[in-house]
Design an enzyme around this catalytic site. Structure first.
Site, PDB file in Angstrom:
ATOM      1  N   HIS A  10      25.215  33.415  40.582  1.00  0.00           N
ATOM      2  CA  HIS A  10      26.367  32.700  40.024  1.00  0.00           C
ATOM      3  C   HIS A  10      26.019  32.071  38.683  1.00  0.00           C
ATOM      4  CE1 HIS A  10      25.468  28.649  42.301  1.00  0.00           C
ATOM      5  NE2 HIS A  10      24.882  28.659  41.122  1.00  0.00           N
TER       6      HIS A  10
ATOM      7  N   ASN B 162      21.997  33.585  43.872  1.00  0.00           N
ATOM      8  CA  ASN B 162      22.963  34.640  44.210  1.00  0.00           C
ATOM      9  C   ASN B 162      23.642  35.206  42.960  1.00  0.00           C
ATOM     10  OD1 ASN B 162      24.726  32.645  43.426  1.00  0.00           O
ATOM     11  ND2 ASN B 162      25.824  32.502  45.367  1.00  0.00           N
TER      12      ASN B 162
ATOM     13  N   GLU C  63      31.118  32.277  41.909  1.00  0.00           N
ATOM     14  CA  GLU C  63      30.350  32.857  43.005  1.00  0.00           C
ATOM     15  C   GLU C  63      30.544  34.378  43.077  1.00  0.00           C
ATOM     16  OE1 GLU C  63      28.182  31.026  44.150  1.00  0.00           O
ATOM     17  OE2 GLU C  63      28.855  29.284  45.293  1.00  0.00           O
TER      18      GLU C  63
ATOM     19  N   ASP D 114      31.279  22.619  35.108  1.00  0.00           N
ATOM     20  CA  ASP D 114      31.875  22.490  36.435  1.00  0.00           C
ATOM     21  C   ASP D 114      31.702  21.081  37.005  1.00  0.00           C
ATOM     22  OD1 ASP D 114      29.127  22.632  36.826  1.00  0.00           O
ATOM     23  OD2 ASP D 114      29.165  24.635  37.672  1.00  0.00           O
TER      24      ASP D 114
END
Ligand code: PGA
Length: 256
Positions: free
Chosen positions: A138, A136, A143, A67
């Site tokens: 990811h 979280n 996400e 990314d």
């Protein structure tokens, strides 16, 4: 999923670097899928150390990164271009033309996503994909709530991710709001996946990954679809999972 427990971050990094080095030695034309963030930093240091000491060659290796932030110039200290070149690429004998990172500065981001998908397909996807995990859940910048079927796309970062990454920026607002990321369906096409998790801030995510079910609200759970995933987690990251049940860890089957 295979779980390898490391005592601490240092041991985790040694195990991860050893797996990557072995892969490159066995397959000098390997395609390595690489990650950024705090977690792989020491692993990259150890790859450089090994390159200097043992001359493990990356001359025929190709790399694809997961990314990149949108609209952060490549020279920006927090861009993933800058990170990868300074923390790894500049120190190995990789060929520049064998390095691929999504271009968050592209004028047409949709075209850029398509270009990146084509690169991944042409390379036949990573032989080994390195992943971190967000608190979280990811992976890459996929996400919570993201479809497992996406290829490369532009994502809006959650506030929790922006806050977690604010430690690298001058202030919270400086963290970009968008990123280009390999989607989960592309990540799952990697032949082998190595997920690294270190520290207490990852303990709930690791518990969910090891003990929870498939859930698009917990992106890392998609790894349950893959048959060659190794999670290397240190004891702090395993803390919450261990409270639930004594995990059976096949530590000896990997890397010792
Ligand atoms: P970290 O990030 O390595 O900086 O903890 C991992 C991630 O967010 O995927």
């Amino acid at each position: 999923m295979k779980i390898v427990a490391a005592n601490d971050y240092s041991e985790l990094s040694k195990i991860a670097s050893k797996i990557i080095i072995e892969k490159v030695k066995r397959k000098p034309h390997a395609v390595l899928g690489l990650a950024t963030g705090g977690t792989p930093e020491k692993t990259y240091e150890l790859l450089i150390q090994d390159y200097k000491l043992n001359a493990t060659s990356y001359n025929n290796v190709q790399t694809v990164n997961l990314d990149e932030y949108v609209r952060l110039p490549h020279k920006h200290l927090q861009s993933y271009h800058y990170y990868m070149f300074h923390k790894l690429f500049n120190h190995l004998d990789l060929k520049r033309e064998n390095i691929y990172i999504p271009n968050g500065m592209a004028s047409d981001l949709q075209d850029e996503c398509k270009r990146y998908d084509d690169i991944l397909a042409n390379l036949n996807y990573p032989d080994l994909q390195l992943l971190g995990i967000g608190s979280n859940g990811h992976i890459g910048f996929n996400e919570p709530g993201t479809s497992f079927s996406l290829k490369t796309y532009v994502t809006r970062l959650t506030e929790s991710t922006r806050l977690a990454n604010a430690r690298f920026f001058e202030h919270n607002e400086a963290v970009p709001k968008h990123a280009i990321t390999m989607g989960i369906s592309s990540i799952l096409k990697s032949k082998e996946i190595l997920l690294l998790a270190s520290g207490e801030s990852k303990a709930m995510a690791i518990k969910e990954l090891l003990l929870g079910g498939l859930d698009e609200n917990f992106p890392a759970s998609a790894l349950k679809f893959h048959d060659n995933v190794t999670i290397i987690a240190d004891e702090l990251a395993l803390k919450e999972a261990r409270k639930i049940k004594e995990l059976k860890l096949n530590e000896s089957s990997c890397c010792s």
